[in-house]
Design an enzyme around this catalytic site. Sequence first.
Site, PDB file in Angstrom:
ATOM      1  N   GLY A   9       0.836  -1.210   0.000  1.00  0.00           N
ATOM      2  CA  GLY A   9       0.000   0.000   0.000  1.00  0.00           C
ATOM      3  C   GLY A   9       0.866   1.254   0.000  1.00  0.00           C
TER       4      GLY A   9
ATOM      5  CB  VAL B 165      17.008   9.526  -6.422  1.00  0.00           C
ATOM      6  CG1 VAL B 165      17.608  10.150  -7.682  1.00  0.00           C
ATOM      7  CG2 VAL B 165      15.990   8.442  -6.790  1.00  0.00           C
TER       8      VAL B 165
ATOM      9  NE  ARG C 190      -1.145  -4.996  -0.551  1.00  0.00           N
ATOM     10  CZ  ARG C 190      -1.875  -3.891  -0.350  1.00  0.00           C
ATOM     11  NH1 ARG C 190      -2.801  -3.541  -1.202  1.00  0.00           N
ATOM     12  NH2 ARG C 190      -1.675  -3.153   0.722  1.00  0.00           N
TER      13      ARG C 190
ATOM     14  CG  ASP D  55       4.824  -7.391   7.428  1.00  0.00           C
ATOM     15  OD1 ASP D  55       4.068  -6.949   6.548  1.00  0.00           O
ATOM     16  OD2 ASP D  55       4.405  -7.999   8.436  1.00  0.00           O
TER      17      ASP D  55
ATOM     18  CB  THR E  38       3.027   0.250   5.909  1.00  0.00           C
ATOM     19  OG1 THR E  38       1.675  -0.007   6.327  1.00  0.00           O
ATOM     20  CG2 THR E  38       3.944  -0.216   7.012  1.00  0.00           C
TER      21      THR E  38
ATOM     22  CG  ASP F  42      -1.244  -0.972   7.821  1.00  0.00           C
ATOM     23  OD1 ASP F  42      -2.103  -0.084   7.686  1.00  0.00           O
ATOM     24  OD2 ASP F  42      -1.142  -1.956   7.054  1.00  0.00           O
TER      25      ASP F  42
ATOM     26  CG  ASP G  62       1.934  -3.612   9.670  1.00  0.00           C
ATOM     27  OD1 ASP G  62       2.883  -2.930   9.230  1.00  0.00           O
ATOM     28  OD2 ASP G  62       1.214  -4.309   8.923  1.00  0.00           O
TER      29      ASP G  62
ATOM     30  NE  ARG H 236      -2.224  -5.590   5.210  1.00  0.00           N
ATOM     31  CZ  ARG H 236      -1.362  -5.953   4.284  1.00  0.00           C
ATOM     32  NH1 ARG H 236      -1.092  -7.210   4.095  1.00  0.00           N
ATOM     33  NH2 ARG H 236      -0.753  -5.049   3.551  1.00  0.00           N
TER      34      ARG H 236
ATOM     35  CB  ILE I 113      -9.889   9.452   3.249  1.00  0.00           C
ATOM     36  CG1 ILE I 113     -11.126   9.537   2.368  1.00  0.00           C
ATOM     37  CG2 ILE I 113      -9.551  10.781   3.919  1.00  0.00           C
ATOM     38  CD1 ILE I 113     -11.178  10.725   1.473  1.00  0.00           C
TER      39      ILE I 113
HETATM   40  P1  ADP Z   1       3.206  -4.753   2.543  1.00  0.00           P
HETATM   41  O1  ADP Z   1       4.549  -4.728   1.938  1.00  0.00           O
HETATM   42  O2  ADP Z   1       2.627  -3.387   2.728  1.00  0.00           O
HETATM   43  O3  ADP Z   1       3.127  -5.602   3.797  1.00  0.00           O
HETATM   44  P2  ADP Z   1       1.910  -6.921   1.102  1.00  0.00           P
HETATM   45  O4  ADP Z   1       1.850  -7.824   2.281  1.00  0.00           O
HETATM   46  O5  ADP Z   1       0.703  -6.843   0.236  1.00  0.00           O
HETATM   47  O6  ADP Z   1       2.209  -5.406   1.487  1.00  0.00           O
HETATM   48  O7  ADP Z   1       3.167  -7.370   0.244  1.00  0.00           O
HETATM   49  C1  ADP Z   1       3.549  -6.667  -0.925  1.00  0.00           C
HETATM   50  C2  ADP Z   1       4.102  -7.628  -1.931  1.00  0.00           C
HETATM   51  O8  ADP Z   1       5.297  -8.226  -1.427  1.00  0.00           O
HETATM   52  C3  ADP Z   1       3.201  -8.809  -2.268  1.00  0.00           C
HETATM   53  O9  ADP Z   1       2.192  -8.509  -3.201  1.00  0.00           O
HETATM   54  C4  ADP Z   1       4.221  -9.785  -2.857  1.00  0.00           C
HETATM   55  O10 ADP Z   1       4.543  -9.414  -4.162  1.00  0.00           O
HETATM   56  C5  ADP Z   1       5.443  -9.530  -1.975  1.00  0.00           C
HETATM   57  N1  ADP Z   1       5.458 -10.542  -0.890  1.00  0.00           N
HETATM   58  C6  ADP Z   1       4.731 -10.547   0.251  1.00  0.00           C
HETATM   59  N2  ADP Z   1       4.998 -11.652   0.998  1.00  0.00           N
HETATM   60  C7  ADP Z   1       5.909 -12.365   0.286  1.00  0.00           C
HETATM   61  C8  ADP Z   1       6.576 -13.613   0.507  1.00  0.00           C
HETATM   62  N3  ADP Z   1       6.358 -14.362   1.611  1.00  0.00           N
HETATM   63  N4  ADP Z   1       7.449 -14.040  -0.444  1.00  0.00           N
HETATM   64  C9  ADP Z   1       7.675 -13.311  -1.561  1.00  0.00           C
HETATM   65  N5  ADP Z   1       7.076 -12.137  -1.824  1.00  0.00           N
HETATM   66  C10 ADP Z   1       6.209 -11.659  -0.915  1.00  0.00           C
HETATM   67  O1  F6P Z   2      -1.311  -1.765   4.395  1.00  0.00           O
HETATM   68  C1  F6P Z   2      -1.903  -0.526   4.173  1.00  0.00           C
HETATM   69  C2  F6P Z   2      -3.400  -0.684   4.012  1.00  0.00           C
HETATM   70  O2  F6P Z   2      -3.936   0.615   3.783  1.00  0.00           O
HETATM   71  C3  F6P Z   2      -4.120  -1.367   5.159  1.00  0.00           C
HETATM   72  O3  F6P Z   2      -4.338  -0.500   6.237  1.00  0.00           O
HETATM   73  C4  F6P Z   2      -5.389  -1.808   4.477  1.00  0.00           C
HETATM   74  O4  F6P Z   2      -5.942  -2.945   5.118  1.00  0.00           O
HETATM   75  C5  F6P Z   2      -4.911  -2.181   3.101  1.00  0.00           C
HETATM   76  O5  F6P Z   2      -3.695  -1.488   2.889  1.00  0.00           O
HETATM   77  C6  F6P Z   2      -5.878  -1.809   1.991  1.00  0.00           C
HETATM   78  O6  F6P Z   2      -5.366  -2.292   0.804  1.00  0.00           O
HETATM   79  P1  F6P Z   2      -5.886  -1.844  -0.642  1.00  0.00           P
HETATM   80  O7  F6P Z   2      -5.293  -0.516  -0.929  1.00  0.00           O
HETATM   81  O8  F6P Z   2      -5.394  -2.900  -1.522  1.00  0.00           O
HETATM   82  O9  F6P Z   2      -7.382  -1.750  -0.563  1.00  0.00           O
END
Ligand code: ADP
Ligand code: F6P
Length: 326
Positions: free
Chosen positions: A15, A28, A76, A107, A129, A131, A133, A175, A256
């Site tokens: 996100g 950069v 994602r 993460d 993020t 979050d 988290d 989340r 928002i």
């Molecule tokens: P965030 O980075 O905000 O936690 P996501 O959990 O959606 O968001 O992860 C972002 C992207 O990172 C995922 O769509 C995927 O491409 C990659 N990713 C997440 N977990 C894994 C994993 N266990 N192994 C490889 N790639 C991952």
């Molecule tokens: O991780 C950031 C976040 O905004 C969370 O708080 C929320 O659950 C999620 O992303 C929403 O994801 P998307 O933008 O895919 O609707």
Amino acid sequence: MDSSLRTIGVLTSGGDAPGMNACIRAVVRSALNKGLRVMGIRKGYVGLLRGDVMEMHASSVADIIHRGGTVLYTARCPEFFQVEYQDRAAEMCRIFGIDGLVVIGGDGSFRGAQKLSQRGISVVGVPGTIDRDIACSEYTIGFDSAVNIVVDSIARLRDTSASHERCSVVEVMGRNCGELALWSGIATGADAIMIPEDEESQGFDHLVRVIMENRARGKSHNIVIVAEGVGNAQELSKKIHDATGVESRCTILGHIQRGGSPTALDIKHASMMGYLAVEALYSGETNRLICVQNGKYVNIDIDEGLAMKREPSLDIWKANLQISTY
Ligand code: ADP
Ligand code: F6P
């Protein structure tokens, strides 16, 4: 210094969060000042797999420090969970001459970065993020901006809620994490804060008692903050109405919370973390995360960072319990 490092890549993933642009700018400019080439990768791992890569210059990041979102776009990428695509992404880095990569995200994005590190690409993660988290870091870029958006939105809701003597149930993002709810809850004087990490915070009978008692003491409106991970805020609003007789309205703040200019605090952290990510790569480090621990910037191993268990800020919840009733 790592003399084999010539080109670094930078991407944003997961996100978007206010402050990501300030971080890209810092990466950069810091890299260019060290004589490195910089490649911007669009749309996170999706763009890396497609080779959606462009060279970045000092001017590419002019006038973005204050802008929300991410100029590199974000995404994602479900395919990235598969070994085949992880191999392909590492190969893409080699094709574009990217020896070091800065991943700005949450993460999930760091788990992706770990996979690239295992394939010989030097990676450094920067927590971005709303979050907040990530267990190993006290700060994530975008969190302060999001808290302030929630606080500002609730100030508006308070006017209408007080005028109608209503209860406002406000669902905030996060989340499965309740930090945004906790920080914005205590900052707005919420009657109650419900978070996914703590069952006690979700107790309905207690909530009803707080609302009734606060009304009996003369309070004309109520604010109940529900973290999205708790579940259906709309249903909760209806239940409050049925149980207390207090007219209740639910507001889901939604995306928002991710928009608008970053706060000064986010820009400061984003700039420092972006700069430190480049310093780490330049010193020859890999598989590292730039974090805030005990109020200081540190750089830790990604595997160790991701293995840490997050502790919710229950102290905020407990304090609010005392402060919100009178
Ligand atoms: P965030 O980075 O905000 O936690 P996501 O959990 O959606 O968001 O992860 C972002 C992207 O990172 C995922 O769509 C995927 O491409 C990659 N990713 C997440 N977990 C894994 C994993 N266990 N192994 C490889 N790639 C991952
Ligand atoms: O991780 C950031 C976040 O905004 C969370 O708080 C929320 O659950 C999620 O992303 C929403 O994801 P998307 O933008 O895919 O609707």
